[in-house]
Design a protein around this motif. Structure first.
Motif, PDB file in Angstrom:
ATOM      1  N   ALA A 134       0.832  -1.199   0.000  1.00  0.00           N
ATOM      2  CA  ALA A 134       0.000   0.000   0.000  1.00  0.00           C
ATOM      3  C   ALA A 134       0.871   1.256   0.000  1.00  0.00           C
ATOM      4  N   TYR A 135       1.928   1.261   0.806  1.00  0.00           N
ATOM      5  CA  TYR A 135       2.812   2.422   0.850  1.00  0.00           C
ATOM      6  C   TYR A 135       3.523   2.626  -0.488  1.00  0.00           C
ATOM      7  N   GLN A 136       3.932   1.545  -1.120  1.00  0.00           N
ATOM      8  CA  GLN A 136       4.594   1.667  -2.417  1.00  0.00           C
ATOM      9  C   GLN A 136       3.636   2.204  -3.475  1.00  0.00           C
ATOM     10  N   GLU A 137       2.378   1.809  -3.401  1.00  0.00           N
ATOM     11  CA  GLU A 137       1.371   2.351  -4.313  1.00  0.00           C
ATOM     12  C   GLU A 137       1.187   3.848  -4.081  1.00  0.00           C
ATOM     13  N   LEU A 138       1.251   4.252  -2.831  1.00  0.00           N
ATOM     14  CA  LEU A 138       1.117   5.670  -2.489  1.00  0.00           C
ATOM     15  C   LEU A 138       2.283   6.471  -3.058  1.00  0.00           C
ATOM     16  N   GLN A 139       3.476   5.921  -2.959  1.00  0.00           N
ATOM     17  CA  GLN A 139       4.641   6.593  -3.519  1.00  0.00           C
ATOM     18  C   GLN A 139       4.516   6.766  -5.031  1.00  0.00           C
ATOM     19  N   LEU A 140       3.978   5.757  -5.693  1.00  0.00           N
ATOM     20  CA  LEU A 140       3.795   5.854  -7.140  1.00  0.00           C
ATOM     21  C   LEU A 140       2.755   6.913  -7.498  1.00  0.00           C
ATOM     22  N   ALA A 141       1.726   7.036  -6.658  1.00  0.00           N
ATOM     23  CA  ALA A 141       0.662   7.999  -6.929  1.00  0.00           C
ATOM     24  C   ALA A 141       1.104   9.437  -6.662  1.00  0.00           C
TER      25      ALA A 141
END
Length: 268
Positions: free
Chosen positions: A89-96
């Motif tokens: 989830a955190y990695q997805e947030l970084q991508l967003a």
């Protein structure tokens, strides 16, 4: 945590993921400051009204974007599922939000999970957040210090026997001492800037003190100490707007300190 519950629902973005969810609240003015929240609740209780208030105070008082990570909970999920789901989830947030500067905020079990995730980031050689605030982290689910048993009557918010049951459920097939469950047993060096806050009346005070000492020993830069006249457990329970406002003013000061020091420890 539904968008309609927020004062400004049009500023809320919800991103469902396979095993988790991201709920993001944008402030009124554009910013690259981004606070990521890992909520408490003994790994069994979902986000509450007080956590929504936290997000609104972050956006209002700090002018930062606030994202709540809704991670899988016990007993349906154990650390083996929760940790990778939260990390994803955190990695997805970084991508967003590729241009944002991320600061982590965790309370109780959420703070323990945040500490596990920092260790995971280091192991995978991934970038650390700019700073992490751990509020009364549940960092040792074994809770074997004899003083904890003696303090059991002094902390009505945390019944010890119930916590032991929850700990066993969350650990699943792992032993309680496994760093994936109890990050206090993992390596604590090179985890970025960390601030540790806890109260002297808390049930888990002995473990907080052990963690503080281990963090100090692991740090390679100069440690800075901060003394606050606030009770950490109050904010974990979300009691009172004025108290919460004072907390986030202190948190704002903490973010400024995290930009210049490696470790701050607040004991109340």
């Amino acid at each position: 945590m539904a968008p309609g519950k927020f004062k400004q629902p049009d500023q809320v973005r919800t991103v469902p993921l396979p095993n988790s969810r991201l709920v993001t609240l944008m402030p009124t003015e554009p910013t690259h400051q981004h606070v990521v929240i890992f909520h408490g609740g003994a790994y069994t209780v979902p986000t509450t009204e007080s956590h929504r208030q936290w997000m609104e105070l972050i956006a209002d008082k700090l002018g930062a974007t606030a994202t709540m990570v809704d991670f899988p909970l016990a007993p349906e999920s154990t650390a083996v599922q929760t940790v990778p789901a939260a990390l994803e989830a955190y990695q997805e947030l970084q991508l967003a939000y590729p241009d944002d500067y991320f600061y982590w905020l965790g309370d109780s079990s959420g703070a323990g999970l945040a500490l596990v995730l920092l260790q995971q980031l280091r192991a995978k050689q991934l970038p650390m957040p700019k700073g992490t605030l751990l509020i009364s982290p549940w960092a040792d689910l074994a809770m074997r210090d004899p003083e904890i048993e003696a303090r059991n009557q002094g902390d009505p918010e945390l019944p010890l026997q119930a916590m032991r049951t929850v700990a066993a459920n969350y650990a699943g097939n792992l032993v309680l001492e496994d760093p994936l469950v109890s990050p206090i047993n993992g390596e604590l060096d090179h985890l970025g800037e960390i601030s540790l806050w806890y109260g002297t009346t808390e049930l888990l005070l002995p473990d907080h003190q052990i963690l503080a000492e281990k963090l100090k020993q692991a740090m390679v830069r100069k440690s800075t100490y901060m003394n606050l006249k606030t009770c950490c457990t109050i904010f974990c329970c979300g009691t009172g707007y004025l108290k919460a406002t004072k907390f986030f003013i202190d948190y704002s000061k903490c973010l400024n300190k995290l930009r210049h020091c490696y470790l701050t420890i607040a004991v109340t």
